[in-house]
Motif scaffolding. Structure first.
Motif, short mmCIF file in Angstrom:
data_model
loop_
_atom_site.label_atom_id
_atom_site.label_comp_id
_atom_site.label_asym_id
_atom_site.label_seq_id
_atom_site.Cartn_x
_atom_site.Cartn_y
_atom_site.Cartn_z
N SER A 126 0.76 -1.16 -0.06
CA SER A 126 0.03 -0.06 -0.03
C SER A 126 0.69 1.44 -0.05
O SER A 126 0.45 2.27 -0.28
CB SER A 126 -1.01 -0.06 1.19
N ALA A 171 -9.82 -3.23 -1.08
CA ALA A 171 -9.51 -2.10 -1.83
C ALA A 171 -10.92 -1.91 -2.49
O ALA A 171 -11.34 -3.00 -2.73
CB ALA A 171 -8.38 -2.46 -2.74
N VAL A 203 -8.72 3.44 -2.66
CA VAL A 203 -9.34 3.28 -1.36
C VAL A 203 -10.68 3.08 -1.21
O VAL A 203 -11.63 3.38 -2.01
CB VAL A 203 -9.19 4.85 -0.95
N PRO A 204 -11.27 2.10 -0.28
CA PRO A 204 -12.47 1.63 -0.18
C PRO A 204 -13.61 2.66 -0.02
O PRO A 204 -13.10 3.67 0.65
CB PRO A 204 -12.37 0.63 0.93
N VAL A 263 -5.67 -3.88 4.40
CA VAL A 263 -5.93 -2.63 3.48
C VAL A 263 -4.77 -2.74 2.32
O VAL A 263 -3.49 -2.95 2.81
CB VAL A 263 -5.75 -1.39 4.28
N ILE A 290 -4.32 -0.80 -0.86
CA ILE A 290 -4.49 0.09 -1.71
C ILE A 290 -3.46 0.68 -2.59
O ILE A 290 -1.96 0.28 -2.19
CB ILE A 290 -5.43 1.25 -0.91
N ASP A 329 -4.65 8.93 2.69
CA ASP A 329 -5.09 7.62 2.00
C ASP A 329 -5.23 6.34 3.05
O ASP A 329 -6.14 5.69 3.16
CB ASP A 329 -4.49 7.41 0.68
N ALA A 385 -8.65 4.67 4.77
CA ALA A 385 -9.12 3.52 4.49
C ALA A 385 -9.37 2.59 5.70
O ALA A 385 -9.92 1.83 5.82
CB ALA A 385 -7.69 2.72 3.67
#
Length: 284
Positions: free
Chosen positions: A13, A196, A208-209, A234, A236, A250, A254
Motif C-alpha cells: 500500500s 480495496a 481506497v475503499p 488494506v 490500496i 489515504d 482506508a
C-alpha cells in the motif's frame, strides 16, 4: 483498542516506498498489524530485517504475501514451489498465521500440476493458513473483447476446491464479480480479505475503499455480523500520491472506512474525494 477482526496494512500500500515506511505508518495510524509483500525490497526477503522492523515499531506481522507477482518473479530464484515453501518457513519464524499466494501463471506448467497438492500439504504440516487469492482475466490492450488465459488452473477461485481463499475486492471488480457474491460462494473457505475498491475497469485499481463501485461496506458489515475470524488487509495503491501527506491521508481514510463497517452496528462513512486523479494504470 483492536477490534475482533484485525485491520492490517499491506506493505504494497505504500509503494514505491519500502516496507520500513509501511511499518512506521501502521504504527502511527493504529493498524492492528502488517501484511508483508515479499518482493524486490531487500527487507521483505530477510526474516531478521522484518523482525527488527516489527519490534522497533511495535507492529505485529500477521501475514505474508508470497513473491508470486510478475514483478517478483526473480525474488528468491525462479522456482515458484520453492519460493512458496520458503515464504511459509518465514511465516513460521515470524509468527505470521497466513500466507497469501496467487495461482500459478500458465507458463508455470510443472508448478501448476502440483500447486493444489503443495498448498494442502503445507497447510496440513505447518499449521500456517495458505489462502489462494482470487484473480481476474487478462485483457488484450488492442481488443477489449479478447482475454488471455494467464493462470493455471484458472483465475476464478470459485471453481476450485482450495481449502482457504483470499478475497481481493479490487480483483473482483476487475473481473466483473460482486464482493458479496464471492463471499457467499467461498463460504467457510474465506480466510483472508484484501480491502480495496474498483470501478470495474479492465485493469486492477486498488482504490481506497468507498471510492469505487464495489460493495466494500456490505462485505465488511457481513463479516463482522457473522463473527468471521480472518484478517482485513488494506491493500490500496498510493503510487499516484504526490506527497507523504496525501499517502498518510489515504491510509488513514482506508483504516477509518474499515473500522466504521467492521462492527455489528456499522457507522456510515463516505471517504472524502482524493486530492489527486487516480488512473487505473497507477495501481502497483
Amino acid at each position: 483498542m483492536a477490534l475482533a477482526i484485525p485491520v492490517t496494512l499491506s506493505t504494497a500500500s505504500v509503494y514505491p516506498r519500502r516496507a520500513a515506511y509501511a511499518f512506521e505508518s501502521a504504527a502511527e495510524l493504529g493498524y492492528d498489524g502488517v501484511e508483508v509483500m515479499v518482493w524486490s525490497d531487500p527487507a521483505t526477503q530477510e526474516t531478521a530485517s522484518l523482525r527488527r522492523l516489527s519490534q522497533h515499531h511495535g507492529v505485529e506481522i500477521r501475514s505474508l504475501h508470497a513473491p508470486t507477482l510478475l514483478v517478483s518473479q526473480s525474488v528468491w530464484g525462479r522456482d515458484p514451489a520453492t519460493k512458496l515453501r520458503r515464504t511459509v518457513d518465514m511465516a513460521l519464524e515470524l509468527g505470521a498465521g497466513t500466507v497469501v499466494v496467487h495461482p500459478p501463471f500458465r507458463w508455470q506448467y510443472r508448478y501448476a500440476r502440483g500447486f493444489q497438492d503443495q498448498v494442502r500439504e503445507l497447510t496440513a504440516t505447518t499449521g500456517v493458513t495458505l489462502a489462494v487469492e482470487n484473480m481476474y482475466p487478462w485483457k488484450a490492450r488492442s481488443r477489449s473483447d479478447r482475454h488471455y488465459v494467464a493462470y493455471l488452473p484458472g483465475w476464478d477461485a470459485t471453481g476450485f476446491d482450495y481449502e482457504n481463499v483470499t478475497l481481493d475486492l479490487s480483483h473482483a471488480a476487475c473481473a466483473g464479480q460482486g464482493g458479496m457474491d464471492l463471499v457467499r460462494a467461498f463460504g467457510d473457505r474465506l480466510a483472508h480479505l484484501h480491502l480495496a475498491d474498483g470501478t470495474g475497469a479492465p485493469r486492477d485499481e486498488h482504490l481506497v475503499p468507498g471510492r469505487g463501485a464495489m460493495d466494500c461496506a456490505t462485505v465488511l458489515t457481513h463479516l463482522a455480523r457473522s463473527e468471521w475470524s480472518g484478517d482485513v488487509v488494506v491493500e490500496i495503491s498510493t503510487r499516484r500520491d504526490r506527497s507523504a501527506h496525501e499517502r498518510h491521508d489515504d491510509l488513514e481514510v482506508a483504516l477509518h472506512f474499515a473500522r466504521s463497517y467492521l462492527r455489528k452496528d456499522p457507522v456510515e462513512y463516505h471517504p472524502p474525494a482524493s486530492e489527486h486523479r487516480h488512473l487505473p494504470a497507477d495501481a502497483w
